[in-house]
Design a protein around this motif. Structure first.
Motif, mmCIF file in Angstrom:
data_model
loop_
_atom_site.group_PDB
_atom_site.id
_atom_site.type_symbol
_atom_site.label_atom_id
_atom_site.label_comp_id
_atom_site.label_asym_id
_atom_site.label_seq_id
_atom_site.Cartn_x
_atom_site.Cartn_y
_atom_site.Cartn_z
ATOM 1 N N VAL A 98 0.844 -1.191 0.000
ATOM 2 C CA VAL A 98 0.000 0.000 0.000
ATOM 3 C C VAL A 98 0.881 1.242 0.000
ATOM 4 C CG1 VAL A 98 -1.767 1.265 1.279
ATOM 5 C CG2 VAL A 98 -1.790 -1.240 1.281
ATOM 6 N N SER A 99 0.805 2.002 -1.082
ATOM 7 C CA SER A 99 1.557 3.257 -1.145
ATOM 8 C C SER A 99 0.656 4.432 -0.804
ATOM 9 C CB SER A 99 2.147 3.444 -2.540
ATOM 10 O OG SER A 99 1.104 3.446 -3.493
ATOM 11 N N ASP A 100 -0.591 4.337 -1.203
ATOM 12 C CA ASP A 100 -1.580 5.379 -1.003
ATOM 13 C C ASP A 100 -2.943 4.701 -1.134
ATOM 14 O OD1 ASP A 100 -2.454 7.977 -0.595
ATOM 15 O OD2 ASP A 100 -1.184 8.815 -2.161
ATOM 16 N N MET A 101 -4.004 5.338 -0.762
ATOM 17 C CA MET A 101 -5.316 4.702 -0.851
ATOM 18 C C MET A 101 -6.006 5.071 -2.167
ATOM 19 S SD MET A 101 -5.597 2.625 1.541
ATOM 20 C CE MET A 101 -7.287 2.161 1.292
ATOM 21 N N THR A 102 -5.340 4.768 -3.263
ATOM 22 C CA THR A 102 -5.914 5.008 -4.581
ATOM 23 C C THR A 102 -6.946 3.922 -4.885
ATOM 24 O OG1 THR A 102 -4.197 3.682 -5.616
ATOM 25 C CG2 THR A 102 -3.772 6.069 -5.411
ATOM 26 N N ARG A 103 -7.727 4.136 -5.937
ATOM 27 C CA ARG A 103 -8.724 3.134 -6.316
ATOM 28 C C ARG A 103 -8.090 1.769 -6.603
ATOM 29 N NH1 ARG A 103 -11.096 4.003 -11.520
ATOM 30 N NH2 ARG A 103 -10.532 1.947 -12.175
ATOM 31 N N PRO A 104 -6.978 1.683 -7.362
ATOM 32 C CA PRO A 104 -6.369 0.366 -7.602
ATOM 33 C C PRO A 104 -5.930 -0.338 -6.309
ATOM 34 C CG PRO A 104 -5.528 1.949 -9.180
ATOM 35 C CD PRO A 104 -6.335 2.724 -8.178
ATOM 36 N N ILE A 105 -5.442 0.418 -5.341
ATOM 37 C CA ILE A 105 -5.035 -0.192 -4.067
ATOM 38 C C ILE A 105 -6.263 -0.691 -3.310
ATOM 39 C CG2 ILE A 105 -3.977 0.236 -1.814
ATOM 40 C CD1 ILE A 105 -1.895 0.164 -4.002
#
Length: 184
Positions: free
Chosen positions: A142-149
């Motif tokens: 998890v790098s950021d809470m983007t849609r793909p994540i």
């Protein structure tokens, strides 16, 4: 092929929350042994043979995956590929050209996930026992809470617990933002 990799792939498919498991083999001239021994080695799992030597193995396999996805548009189709690897090398994936071609062609297919199970080749003299697959744990980077994540996390959770989300802290501001997003 019918080997330790196939056994691990079938075990993996049984451990995740799959609605159905389909075993597929793209026919090759040397497929006869597999076809004749499959039922005895893997009872309960019918083998679907994809005929057609004019098209490449990867084209036939990808076409079959697309058919499955199109037949079940509400589902995610998980393709499990088991490669036998000799060494831990960055070049190891290139030793399996059919598998690499299938993975690269499916990379951008919507509704399709490719799971790569690497099976180390053990020497005949090895005293190390085979380690059966008894449990699966999903790890999501998890790098950021983007849609793909978020979609990756939802997919991992759909396979069944446990799921571990890992974030490698790069800077404080990114960490703070991710902690806020995670709690939301």
């Amino acid at each position: 092929h019918h080997d330790e990799g196939t056994d691990r792939a079938l075990r993996y498919a049984q451990l995740v929350n799959a609605d159905a498991v389909t075993c597929v083999h793209a026919e090759e001239p040397e497929s006869d042994d597999l076809v004749y021994t499959w039922d005895a080695a893997h009872p309960g799992h019918a083998l679907e043979i994809i005929p057609g030597e004019r098209d490449s193995i990867s084209r036939r396999a990808v076409r079959r995956v697309r058919q499955e996805r199109d037949a079940h548009p509400e589902a995610i189709v998980t393709v499990i590929l088991a490669d036998r690897v000799r060494t831990r090398s960055i070049l190891a994936p290139f030793a399996h050209r059919h598998s690499l071609a299938i993975k690269s062609r499916l990379l951008f297919e919507p509704g399709v996930v490719v799971t790569d199970l690497n099976v180390p080749i053990r020497s005949r003299r090895s005293k190390l026992p085979r380690v059966p697959t008894r449990k699966i744990e999903q790890v999501v980077l998890v790098s950021d809470m983007t849609r793909p994540i978020r979609e990756a996390l939802a997919y991992a959770l759909s396979l069944g617990p446990p799921v571990t989300a890992i974030h490698i802290d790069v800077d404080q501001s990114q960490r703070d933002r991710l902690e806020r997003q995670w709690s939301d």
